[in-house]
Design a protein around this motif. Structure first.
Motif, PDB file in Angstrom:
ATOM      1  N   ALA A   4      31.169   5.039  -3.753  1.00  0.00           N
ATOM      2  CA  ALA A   4      31.720   4.093  -2.899  1.00  0.00           C
ATOM      3  C   ALA A   4      32.884   3.332  -3.476  1.00  0.00           C
ATOM      4  O   ALA A   4      33.068   3.459  -4.760  1.00  0.00           O
ATOM      5  CB  ALA A   4      30.317   3.183  -2.826  1.00  0.00           C
ATOM      6  N   ALA A   5      33.594   2.634  -2.644  1.00  0.00           N
ATOM      7  CA  ALA A   5      34.952   2.232  -2.803  1.00  0.00           C
ATOM      8  C   ALA A   5      34.894   1.135  -4.022  1.00  0.00           C
ATOM      9  O   ALA A   5      35.595   0.657  -4.886  1.00  0.00           O
ATOM     10  CB  ALA A   5      35.681   1.615  -1.827  1.00  0.00           C
ATOM     11  N   ASP A   6      33.738   0.424  -3.998  1.00  0.00           N
ATOM     12  CA  ASP A   6      33.414  -0.765  -5.181  1.00  0.00           C
ATOM     13  C   ASP A   6      32.475  -0.291  -6.171  1.00  0.00           C
ATOM     14  O   ASP A   6      31.950  -1.142  -7.001  1.00  0.00           O
ATOM     15  CB  ASP A   6      32.723  -1.872  -4.335  1.00  0.00           C
ATOM     16  N   GLU A   7      32.280   1.210  -6.140  1.00  0.00           N
ATOM     17  CA  GLU A   7      31.246   1.746  -7.339  1.00  0.00           C
ATOM     18  C   GLU A   7      32.249   2.061  -8.600  1.00  0.00           C
ATOM     19  O   GLU A   7      32.844   2.864  -8.635  1.00  0.00           O
ATOM     20  CB  GLU A   7      30.467   2.815  -6.767  1.00  0.00           C
ATOM     21  N   TYR A  64      32.046  13.807  -7.414  1.00  0.00           N
ATOM     22  CA  TYR A  64      32.795  12.859  -6.482  1.00  0.00           C
ATOM     23  C   TYR A  64      34.011  13.369  -5.937  1.00  0.00           C
ATOM     24  O   TYR A  64      34.841  13.028  -5.004  1.00  0.00           O
ATOM     25  CB  TYR A  64      33.064  11.528  -7.239  1.00  0.00           C
ATOM     26  N   PRO A  92      42.329   6.800  -3.390  1.00  0.00           N
ATOM     27  CA  PRO A  92      42.731   6.266  -4.706  1.00  0.00           C
ATOM     28  C   PRO A  92      42.311   7.144  -5.946  1.00  0.00           C
ATOM     29  O   PRO A  92      41.385   7.793  -5.718  1.00  0.00           O
ATOM     30  CB  PRO A  92      42.031   4.860  -4.904  1.00  0.00           C
ATOM     31  N   ARG A 111      37.333   4.765  -8.790  1.00  0.00           N
ATOM     32  CA  ARG A 111      38.546   4.939  -8.063  1.00  0.00           C
ATOM     33  C   ARG A 111      39.530   4.007  -8.316  1.00  0.00           C
ATOM     34  O   ARG A 111      39.225   2.919  -7.905  1.00  0.00           O
ATOM     35  CB  ARG A 111      38.337   5.552  -6.664  1.00  0.00           C
ATOM     36  N   GLY A 112      40.740   4.296  -8.579  1.00  0.00           N
ATOM     37  CA  GLY A 112      41.932   3.262  -8.368  1.00  0.00           C
ATOM     38  C   GLY A 112      41.725   2.134  -9.244  1.00  0.00           C
ATOM     39  O   GLY A 112      42.067   0.938  -8.836  1.00  0.00           O
ATOM     40  N   THR A 113      41.381   2.217 -10.759  1.00  0.00           N
ATOM     41  CA  THR A 113      41.361   1.111 -11.424  1.00  0.00           C
ATOM     42  C   THR A 113      41.246   1.693 -12.922  1.00  0.00           C
ATOM     43  O   THR A 113      41.851   2.745 -13.263  1.00  0.00           O
ATOM     44  CB  THR A 113      39.869   0.598 -11.167  1.00  0.00           C
ATOM     45  N   ARG A 227      38.069  -8.230  -5.633  1.00  0.00           N
ATOM     46  CA  ARG A 227      37.505  -6.688  -5.837  1.00  0.00           C
ATOM     47  C   ARG A 227      36.258  -6.775  -6.722  1.00  0.00           C
ATOM     48  O   ARG A 227      36.217  -6.254  -7.791  1.00  0.00           O
ATOM     49  CB  ARG A 227      38.478  -6.124  -6.323  1.00  0.00           C
ATOM     50  N   TRP A 229      33.130  -5.374  -8.638  1.00  0.00           N
ATOM     51  CA  TRP A 229      32.844  -4.032  -8.806  1.00  0.00           C
ATOM     52  C   TRP A 229      31.099  -4.168  -8.944  1.00  0.00           C
ATOM     53  O   TRP A 229      30.581  -4.883  -9.315  1.00  0.00           O
ATOM     54  CB  TRP A 229      33.287  -3.293 -10.093  1.00  0.00           C
TER      55      TRP A 229
END
Ligand SMILES: CC(C)(COP(=O)(O)OP(=O)(O)OC[C@H]1O[C@@H](n2cnc3c(N)ncnc32)[C@H](O)[C@@H]1OP(=O)(O)O)[C@@H](O)C(=O)NCCC(=O)NCCS
Length: 265
Positions: A4-7, A64, A92, A111-113, A227, A229
């Motif tokens: 998930a985008a926030d995972e 993933y 991302p 992703r993306g962090t 954002r 997490w």
């Protein structure tokens, strides 16, 4: 199960009970270079933990991303932090970090962090006020000084894993002065971050957990209040799915979420 985008997905594995056939299967996904690194360790237990850690990274990334476990390639930056090569990371970009300590390895993926993870054993060594005085910030030393003797090692290791997770997320490793930032524990589950100068505390989120009574695991992840997490945590291996105890987390991070089936053993 997609990421998930926030995972922030975390997997950890206890390694002491693994047998030769399990280790052989894991070693099969390592590259020639990784096997050469493994073979340079003097102790069996270090070879074992290295194999489990690097197989775990590869299997998790394949869960993933679009690449099979043995095909992932990594770049290493000037401070030694590995990352997935740009051509395989997607958008991302998939990011990960891994940590090992005797008997436990863990990997975090998002992703993306920017992401850092650290695991430590509570009983790993005698941890005294002299070490705290050398590495910790003044407020952390004061907090430790108020601990009952039986609680001291636990609180010390909790601060240590959080500090390591942060410097591993930043990527500078131990070149980063450990007393330039601090963590404070508040109430049952609260966690406050006092950032180094020039860094906004609100740009970082943290979670501290106890995979077993003798281990601590900390995650540091970059992301502002817009954002938040969510960390999902899973144990792989024979006792997959055993519950993990979240100890503390910083807001706006949303504690520990559940996740479906494991990676298998
Ligand atoms: C990164 C560092 C803090 C790791 O500390 P640690 O608690 O001993 O080890 P962990 O098991 O938690 O993490 C090791 C893993 O983190 C990753 N890693 C390596 N360098 C990293 C860095 N600068 N930032 C984030 N992650 C890093 C690697 O995947 C490594 O595993 P591997 O060696 O099996 O590939 C420490 O090794 C360090 O400061 N390195 C920077 C280089 C340096 O200063 N070297 C001089 C050593 S005196």
């Amino acid at each position: 199960v997609p990421l998930a985008a926030d995972e922030v997905a975390v997997c950890y594995q206890l390694t002491e009970a693994l047998d030769a056939s399990a280790l052989g299967a894991m070693a099969a996904v390592l590259t020639v270079e990784e096997r050469a690194r493994r073979d340079r360790f003097v102790f069996d237990r270090d070879r074992r933990d290295f194999v489990v850690a690097h197989a775990l990274v590869r299997r998790m990334l394949s869960r993933y991303g679009e690449t099979s476990p043995e095909d992932w390639r990594f770049d290493t930056d000037a401070h030694g932090k590995p990352s997935v090569v740009t051509s395989q990371a997607g958008m991302p970009p998939l990011v990960f970090n891994l940590s090992h300590t005797h008997g436990l390895v863990a990997c975090a993926v998002a992703r993306g962090t920017s992401l850092g993870i650290d695991v430590e054993r509570v009983d790993r060594m005698t941890l005294g006020p002299e070490i705290a005085a050398r590495y910790f910030a003044a407020a952390e030393i004061r907090m430790l000084d108020t601990q009952a003797p039986e609680a001291y090692a636990g609180r010390f290791i909790e601060l240590w894993t959080l500090k390591e997770a942060y410097i591993k997320a930043v990527g500078t490793g131990l070149a980063h002065p450990l007393d330039s930032f601090a963590f404070a524990f508040e109430g049952e589950s609260g966690l406050q971050f006092a950032a180094p100068s020039g860094v906004a505390a609100s740009d970082w989120q943290f979670l501290l957990a106890a995979p077993t009574a003798n281990y601590r695991l900390a995650i540091a992840v970059s992301g502002s209040a817009v954002r938040p997490w969510r960390v999902t945590m899973q144990r792989t291996g024979p006792e997959a799915g055993a519950a993990v105890r979240p100890l503390r987390w910083s807001l706006p991070l949303q504690g520990l979420g559940a996740r479906g089936s494991g990676l298998g053993s």
